[in-house]
Design a protein around this motif. Structure first.
Motif, PDB file in Angstrom:
ATOM      1  N   LEU A 136       0.900  -1.231  -0.093  1.00 39.24           N
ATOM      2  CA  LEU A 136      -0.066  -0.064  -0.080  1.00 39.24           C
ATOM      3  C   LEU A 136       1.003   1.379  -0.017  1.00 39.24           C
ATOM      4  CD1 LEU A 136      -3.013  -0.935   2.484  1.00 39.24           C
ATOM      5  CD2 LEU A 136      -3.213   0.007   0.080  1.00 39.24           C
ATOM      6  N   ARG A 137       1.888   1.406   0.794  1.00 39.58           N
ATOM      7  CA  ARG A 137       2.811   2.446   0.707  1.00 39.58           C
ATOM      8  C   ARG A 137       3.781   2.591  -0.382  1.00 39.58           C
ATOM      9  NH1 ARG A 137       5.707   3.750   6.269  1.00 39.58           N
ATOM     10  NH2 ARG A 137       5.906   5.624   5.108  1.00 39.58           N
ATOM     11  N   LEU A 138       4.129   1.375  -0.815  1.00 37.22           N
ATOM     12  CA  LEU A 138       4.809   1.490  -2.194  1.00 37.22           C
ATOM     13  C   LEU A 138       3.827   2.070  -3.137  1.00 37.22           C
ATOM     14  CD1 LEU A 138       7.362   0.731  -3.640  1.00 37.22           C
ATOM     15  CD2 LEU A 138       6.472  -1.459  -4.070  1.00 37.22           C
ATOM     16  N   ALA A 139       2.686   1.752  -3.241  1.00 34.44           N
ATOM     17  CA  ALA A 139       1.775   2.314  -4.273  1.00 34.44           C
ATOM     18  C   ALA A 139       1.577   3.967  -4.143  1.00 34.44           C
ATOM     19  CB  ALA A 139       0.366   1.744  -4.280  1.00 34.44           C
ATOM     20  N   TYR A 140       1.577   4.255  -2.896  1.00 41.10           N
ATOM     21  CA  TYR A 140       1.649   5.870  -2.899  1.00 41.10           C
ATOM     22  C   TYR A 140       2.694   6.633  -3.164  1.00 41.10           C
ATOM     23  CZ  TYR A 140      -3.166   6.210  -0.666  1.00 41.10           C
ATOM     24  OH  TYR A 140      -4.502   5.914  -0.501  1.00 41.10           O
ATOM     25  N   ALA A 141       3.816   5.745  -2.797  1.00 42.72           N
ATOM     26  CA  ALA A 141       5.191   6.483  -3.407  1.00 42.72           C
ATOM     27  C   ALA A 141       5.219   6.479  -4.864  1.00 42.72           C
ATOM     28  CB  ALA A 141       6.397   5.496  -2.652  1.00 42.72           C
ATOM     29  N   LEU A 152      -0.532   0.528  -9.773  1.00 44.57           N
ATOM     30  CA  LEU A 152      -1.677  -0.483 -10.001  1.00 44.57           C
ATOM     31  C   LEU A 152      -1.251  -1.631  -9.747  1.00 44.57           C
ATOM     32  CD1 LEU A 152      -3.598   1.621 -12.912  1.00 44.57           C
ATOM     33  CD2 LEU A 152      -4.239   1.329 -10.492  1.00 44.57           C
ATOM     34  N   LYS A 153      -0.307  -2.092 -10.542  1.00 43.78           N
ATOM     35  CA  LYS A 153       0.402  -3.390 -10.221  1.00 43.78           C
ATOM     36  C   LYS A 153       0.669  -3.727  -8.966  1.00 43.78           C
ATOM     37  CE  LYS A 153       2.360  -3.506 -14.970  1.00 43.78           C
ATOM     38  NZ  LYS A 153       3.300  -3.569 -15.921  1.00 43.78           N
ATOM     39  N   THR A 154       1.275  -2.720  -8.116  1.00 43.68           N
ATOM     40  CA  THR A 154       1.692  -2.864  -6.702  1.00 43.68           C
ATOM     41  C   THR A 154       0.350  -3.165  -5.985  1.00 43.68           C
ATOM     42  OG1 THR A 154       3.598  -1.595  -6.875  1.00 43.68           O
ATOM     43  CG2 THR A 154       2.555  -1.998  -4.742  1.00 43.68           C
ATOM     44  N   LEU A 155      -0.833  -2.280  -6.262  1.00 45.76           N
ATOM     45  CA  LEU A 155      -2.063  -2.664  -5.528  1.00 45.76           C
ATOM     46  C   LEU A 155      -2.652  -3.750  -5.689  1.00 45.76           C
ATOM     47  CD1 LEU A 155      -3.499   1.021  -6.019  1.00 45.76           C
ATOM     48  CD2 LEU A 155      -2.595  -0.104  -3.852  1.00 45.76           C
ATOM     49  N   ASP A 156      -2.276  -4.488  -6.992  1.00 49.28           N
ATOM     50  CA  ASP A 156      -2.781  -5.938  -7.214  1.00 49.28           C
ATOM     51  C   ASP A 156      -2.383  -6.899  -6.352  1.00 49.28           C
ATOM     52  OD1 ASP A 156      -4.606  -4.833  -9.225  1.00 49.28           O
ATOM     53  OD2 ASP A 156      -2.951  -5.557 -11.073  1.00 49.28           O
ATOM     54  N   LEU A 157      -1.278  -6.492  -5.351  1.00 51.99           N
ATOM     55  CA  LEU A 157      -0.760  -7.390  -4.591  1.00 51.99           C
ATOM     56  C   LEU A 157      -1.340  -7.447  -3.315  1.00 51.99           C
ATOM     57  CD1 LEU A 157       3.030  -6.928  -5.531  1.00 51.99           C
ATOM     58  CD2 LEU A 157       1.729  -8.635  -6.266  1.00 51.99           C
ATOM     59  N   VAL A 158      -2.143  -6.332  -3.043  1.00 55.00           N
ATOM     60  CA  VAL A 158      -2.911  -6.211  -1.941  1.00 55.00           C
ATOM     61  C   VAL A 158      -4.226  -6.966  -2.077  1.00 55.00           C
ATOM     62  CG1 VAL A 158      -3.837  -4.577  -0.161  1.00 55.00           C
ATOM     63  CG2 VAL A 158      -1.865  -3.744  -1.574  1.00 55.00           C
ATOM     64  N   THR A 159      -4.104  -8.294  -1.348  1.00 57.11           N
ATOM     65  CA  THR A 159      -5.463  -9.099  -1.678  1.00 57.11           C
ATOM     66  C   THR A 159      -6.132  -9.581  -0.274  1.00 57.11           C
ATOM     67  OG1 THR A 159      -3.658 -10.975  -1.466  1.00 57.11           O
ATOM     68  CG2 THR A 159      -4.209 -10.227  -3.620  1.00 57.11           C
ATOM     69  N   VAL A 160      -5.771  -8.946   0.914  1.00 55.40           N
ATOM     70  CA  VAL A 160      -6.335  -9.298   2.112  1.00 55.40           C
ATOM     71  C   VAL A 160      -7.644  -8.632   2.376  1.00 55.40           C
ATOM     72  CG1 VAL A 160      -5.914  -9.375   4.718  1.00 55.40           C
ATOM     73  CG2 VAL A 160      -4.307 -10.313   3.367  1.00 55.40           C
ATOM     74  N   ALA A 167      -6.997  -0.187  -0.486  1.00 51.79           N
ATOM     75  CA  ALA A 167      -6.150  -0.281  -1.993  1.00 51.79           C
ATOM     76  C   ALA A 167      -7.158   0.062  -3.048  1.00 51.79           C
ATOM     77  CB  ALA A 167      -6.277  -1.872  -2.036  1.00 51.79           C
ATOM     78  N   ASP A 168      -8.532   0.187  -2.970  1.00 50.52           N
ATOM     79  CA  ASP A 168      -9.360   0.789  -3.931  1.00 50.52           C
ATOM     80  C   ASP A 168      -9.571   2.031  -3.808  1.00 50.52           C
ATOM     81  OD1 ASP A 168     -10.288  -1.719  -5.133  1.00 50.52           O
ATOM     82  OD2 ASP A 168     -11.866  -2.001  -3.959  1.00 50.52           O
ATOM     83  N   GLU A 169      -9.475   2.845  -2.789  1.00 47.82           N
ATOM     84  CA  GLU A 169      -9.302   4.202  -2.635  1.00 47.82           C
ATOM     85  C   GLU A 169      -8.172   4.630  -3.329  1.00 47.82           C
ATOM     86  OE1 GLU A 169      -9.471   7.776   0.514  1.00 47.82           O
ATOM     87  OE2 GLU A 169     -10.049   5.840   1.240  1.00 47.82           O
ATOM     88  N   ALA A 170      -6.968   4.023  -3.164  1.00 53.92           N
ATOM     89  CA  ALA A 170      -5.551   4.356  -3.906  1.00 53.92           C
ATOM     90  C   ALA A 170      -5.892   4.022  -5.205  1.00 53.92           C
ATOM     91  CB  ALA A 170      -4.565   3.406  -3.285  1.00 53.92           C
TER      92      ALA A 170
END
Length: 233
Positions: A136-141, A152-160, A167-170
């Motif tokens: 999540l933090r990496l996606a914001y950076a 967007l690819k990084t956020l795909d790794l957020v699955t919990v 993740a969806d807000e990001a």
């Protein structure tokens, strides 16, 4: 109520961003995630690697004391490096990189923040929640650097499920930045539904929804009214 064009909706969101500051909003999110990450780890009651635990606490204390100091990143790096080298696959290493990424982010050094988080992205730590926070933090950076596709690819790794709303807000923020209003509405809506289900705070998300044309007449309703201001004809 008169229908708003896509350009007028985008202007609304830009006004929100101008008022609150996109970096400030992201900074608030980063701070909240860092705080949550620290407490999540504490609540897991990891008692190993006590020396590294002490170093992490030292790092946090010094980072707080050095807030606003342009030399903070350079001064704190040796402590974080020691923690990482001693136990690269530990919760302590991840927490140290969280702190360093936040220091870099606050200084506008988003590339450094990305670099710090990537050090622990592939960590073998037995703590799925912390790894979700890293992504999540990496996606914001990455978003702050306009690396939208990477984010967007990084956020795909957020699955919990516990992190779905964040993740969806990001994702929504990224789609707005890309002027993709249709997808922004879709993922903001998904974030809203997940947030309502978990009974979490949602004021900023409500503003974002209304900025892209989804009206929420009452923040206490169970879900937003899907009455869009866009003239679809």
């Amino acid at each position: 109520m008169n229908a708003l064009t896509e350009d007028e909706q985008l202007d609304n969101l830009k006004s929100f961003t101008k008022k609150y500051g996109s970096a400030a909003v992201s900074g608030v999110l980063i701070a909240l995630i860092a705080f949550f990450g620290w407490n999540y780890w504490q609540n897991k009651k990891h008692h190993r690697l006590q020396n590294e635990t002490a170093r992490v606490q030292q790092l946090i204390d010094q980072a707080q004391s050095a807030a606003g100091d342009t030399k903070a990143y350079t001064q704190l790096a040796p402590i974080a490096d020691t923690v990482f080298k001693k136990a690269p696959d530990s919760a302590q290493a991840i927490q140290a990189q969280f702190v360093m990424a936040k220091v870099a982010f606050d200084q506008g050094n988003y590339a450094a923040a990305e670099r710090e988080l990537k050090k622990v992205q592939a960590s073998k730590v037995d703590d799925e929640g912390l790894l979700q926070l890293v992504n999540l933090r990496l996606a914001y950076a990455q978003t702050a650097q306009k690396k939208y596709d990477d984010a967007l690819k990084t956020l795909d790794l957020v699955t919990v499920d516990a992190f779905k709303a964040s993740a969806d807000e990001a994702r929504g923020d990224i789609f707005v930045a890309k002027n993709d209003m249709a997808n922004a509405k879709k993922v903001y809506q998904s974030a809203w539904d997940a947030t309502i289900a978990r009974k979490q705070e949602r004021q900023i998300l409500q503003i974002k929804l209304e900025s892209v044309g989804v009206l929420v007449d009452d923040q206490n309703i169970e879900r937003p009214i899907l009455k869009t201001q866009v003239d679809e004809s």
